[in-house]
Design a protein around this motif. Structure first.
Motif, short mmCIF file in Angstrom:
data_model
loop_
_atom_site.label_atom_id
_atom_site.label_comp_id
_atom_site.label_asym_id
_atom_site.label_seq_id
_atom_site.Cartn_x
_atom_site.Cartn_y
_atom_site.Cartn_z
N THR A 3 -9.21 11.39 -20.87
CA THR A 3 -9.13 10.75 -19.55
C THR A 3 -8.21 9.54 -19.62
O THR A 3 -7.78 9.09 -20.68
CB THR A 3 -10.52 10.29 -19.09
N ILE A 4 -7.93 8.99 -18.45
CA ILE A 4 -7.08 7.80 -18.37
C ILE A 4 -7.75 6.61 -19.07
O ILE A 4 -7.07 5.72 -19.60
CB ILE A 4 -6.76 7.48 -16.89
N LEU A 5 -9.09 6.62 -19.10
CA LEU A 5 -9.81 5.55 -19.79
C LEU A 5 -9.56 5.61 -21.30
O LEU A 5 -9.41 4.57 -21.96
CB LEU A 5 -11.31 5.66 -19.49
N ASP A 6 -9.46 6.82 -21.85
CA ASP A 6 -9.16 6.97 -23.28
C ASP A 6 -7.78 6.39 -23.60
O ASP A 6 -7.58 5.74 -24.63
CB ASP A 6 -9.20 8.45 -23.68
N VAL A 7 -6.83 6.63 -22.69
CA VAL A 7 -5.47 6.09 -22.88
C VAL A 7 -5.51 4.57 -22.83
O VAL A 7 -4.88 3.89 -23.66
CB VAL A 7 -4.52 6.64 -21.81
N ALA A 8 -6.25 4.03 -21.85
CA ALA A 8 -6.33 2.58 -21.71
C ALA A 8 -6.92 1.93 -22.96
O ALA A 8 -6.40 0.90 -23.45
CB ALA A 8 -7.18 2.24 -20.48
N LYS A 15 -7.66 0.20 -17.39
CA LYS A 15 -7.41 1.48 -16.73
C LYS A 15 -6.43 1.30 -15.56
O LYS A 15 -5.55 2.15 -15.33
CB LYS A 15 -8.74 2.05 -16.23
N ALA A 16 -6.56 0.19 -14.83
CA ALA A 16 -5.67 -0.08 -13.69
C ALA A 16 -4.23 -0.23 -14.15
O ALA A 16 -3.29 0.20 -13.46
CB ALA A 16 -6.13 -1.33 -12.95
N THR A 17 -4.03 -0.85 -15.34
CA THR A 17 -2.67 -1.02 -15.85
C THR A 17 -2.03 0.33 -16.18
O THR A 17 -0.85 0.57 -15.88
CB THR A 17 -2.67 -1.91 -17.10
N VAL A 18 -2.81 1.23 -16.78
CA VAL A 18 -2.29 2.58 -17.06
C VAL A 18 -1.92 3.28 -15.76
O VAL A 18 -0.87 3.91 -15.65
CB VAL A 18 -3.33 3.42 -17.83
N GLY A 44 -2.63 13.10 -25.98
CA GLY A 44 -2.33 14.34 -25.27
C GLY A 44 -2.79 14.31 -23.83
O GLY A 44 -3.02 15.35 -23.21
N TYR A 45 -2.88 13.13 -23.26
CA TYR A 45 -3.36 12.98 -21.88
C TYR A 45 -2.38 13.62 -20.90
O TYR A 45 -1.16 13.45 -21.01
CB TYR A 45 -3.54 11.50 -21.56
N ARG A 46 -2.91 14.37 -19.92
CA ARG A 46 -2.11 14.94 -18.83
C ARG A 46 -2.60 14.33 -17.52
O ARG A 46 -3.77 14.49 -17.15
CB ARG A 46 -2.26 16.46 -18.79
#
Length: 337
Positions: A3-8, A15-18, A44-46
Motif C-alpha cells: 500500500t501507499i503507507l508501506d511506501v511512506a 502518506k500525504a507526501t507520497v 513494487g507498489y502500483r
C-alpha cells in the motif's frame, strides 16, 4: 498487497507526501522524490489509477462507445484495434463501453465514461439520432466526436463517410458494366448506414432510367448468414439477375456460397459486389469488388480532433474508394437482350 503507507514508511515520509509526489500537483523536493521513487521500486507498489484520476480529475484515457452487435467481424475489430493503437500512441488508454441495444444504452455508456473522467469520448452510434447526438454534445463534460454520422449543429465534432454517395457510385459502376438486373441485399432495418446504401442504389437506378424492382431488394442483417439466406431466397424465386450487390462484404460472401451451391459461377453467371473492403473479400476466389471505407483514417481524425488544443473548424468528410477485382463481369448488349 503493498500500500501507499508501506511506501511512506520505507521512504521515511508521510502518506500525504507520497500522494502529493504521485499526483504531481504540489512541489516535492528532489531529495524526497528520489526517496519515494526508490521506495516504490523496492516495494513494487502500483498506484491505484482510479483513485489517482478521481483526485487529479485527469485519466489519460479516451473512451469509445460501440454497441456489442458490431463487435463481431473483421471490419469493426479493425476499427477498435486502430482506436487502441492511436490512443496508446498519444499516451492514452482506450476504454471501451458497450452501447448495447438502445439509444438510452448509448447515453448510459457515455455517462459511464464521463464518470470515469475520460479525457475525451468517441462514439460509433447505432441508435442515437443526429438530433440526440447534437444535444448530447451540448451537455457533455468532455469533448465528444461522433464517427460515421454527419451532425447538424456540431459538424466539427463528426467524422463520416457519405454512404449514399458511395453506394450510388458503386451501382453506377455495375450499370456501366452492362448490369441492369441488380439485386440488393440490405443491411439491418434500424441502421442509418444500411438505409443510406439502399438509397444510393435506388438513386443510381433512377438516374440510369432503370425501374427499381422491389422484388430485387432482399432483407439482411450485416451477417454472413443473412447474406447466405438472402442469396438462397433470391435464387429460389427464379427472378433473373445478372449481379448481386450486398450492403457489406460479409453478406456478399454469404451470398457467394448460395450462388455456388446453386451451380452458378461468379462472375460468369452472376456478378457480386459489396462494401467495406473487408479482408475476407480480398482473399476470396474470385476476389470481391467492393467499396473501401477508410476507417483507419476516420479513427485517426477522431483522435486528432479529440486531443487537439484548438477547436476544429469543420466536419471530416471521407469518401469511399471503388476497389475493382474479379467478381464483376462485363455484360454485353447482346447478352442483356
Amino acid at each position: 498487497m503493498v500500500t501507499i503507507l508501506d511506501v511512506a514508511r520505507k521512504a521515511g515520509v508521510s502518506k500525504a507526501t507520497v500522494s502529493r509526489a504521485l499526483n504531481g500537483k504540489v512541489f516535492v523536493s528532489d531529495e524526497v522524490r528520489a526517496r519515494i521513487d526508490k521506495a516504490i521500486a523496492e516495494t513494487g507498489y502500483r498506484p491505484n489509477l482510479l483513485a489517482r484520476k478521481l483526485a487529479t480529475r485527469e485519466s489519460n484515457s479516451v473512451g469509445l462507445v460501440i454497441t456489442n452487435r458490431l463487435y463481431n467481424g473483421p471490419f469493426f475489430s479493425g476499427m477498435i484495434y486502430q482506436a487502441a493503437t492511436l490512443s496508446e500512441r498519444n499516451q492514452r488508454q482506450l476504454i471501451l463501453a458497450d452501447g448495447k441495444n438502445s439509444s438510452q444504452d448509448e447515453r448510459d455508456a457515455i455517462a459511464f465514461l464521463q464518470q470515469l473522467r475520460c479525457d475525451a469520448i468517441m462514439i460509433y452510434p447505432k441508435f442515437l439520432s443526429v438530433e440526440e447526438l447534437d444535444t448530447l454534445i451540448d451537455t457533455a463534460s468532455v469533448p465528444v466526436v461522433v464517427i460515421n454520422r454527419e451532425l447538424n449543429r456540431h459538424r466539427a465534432s463528426s467524422v463520416f463517410v457519405d454512404h449514399r454517395e458511395g453506394s450510388q457510385r458503386m451501382t453506377r459502376y455495375l450499370i456501366s458494366q452492362g448490369h441492369q438486373r441488380i439485386a440488393f441485399i440490405a443491411g439491418a432495418p434500424d441502421s442509418p448506414t444500411g438505409d443510406s446504401r439502399l438509397a444510393g442504389y435506388q438513386d443510381a437506378l433512377r438516374e440510369a432510367g432503370i425501374a427499381c424492382d422491389e422484388a430485387l431488394i432482399l432483407p439482411g442483417s450485416w451477417t454472413t448468414e443473412s447474406g447466405y439466406e438472402a442469396g438462397r431466397m433470391l435464387l429460389a424465386s427464379g427472378i433473373a439477375v445478372t449481379c448481386v450487390l450486398a450492403a457489406n462484404d460479409d453478406m456478399a460472401i454469404g451470398a457467394a456460397k448460395a450462388i455456388s451451391e446453386s451451380g452458378r459461377r461468379i462472375p460468369q453467371d452472376i456478378s457480386l459486389a459489396g462494401f467495406d473492403d473487408s479482408i475476407i473479400g480480398r482473399y476470396y476466389t474470385p476476389a470481391l469488388t467492393t467499396l473501401h471505407i477508410p476507417m483507419d483514417e476516420m479513427i485517426s481524425d477522431a483522435v486528432r480532433i479529440l486531443l487537439a488544443t484548438d477547436e476544429p473548424s469543420s466536419a471530416r468528410r471521407h469518401e469511399g474508394t471503388l476497389i475493382l477485382r474479379e467478381s464483376v463481369a462485363v455484360i454485353s448488349k447482346t447478352a442483356r437482350e
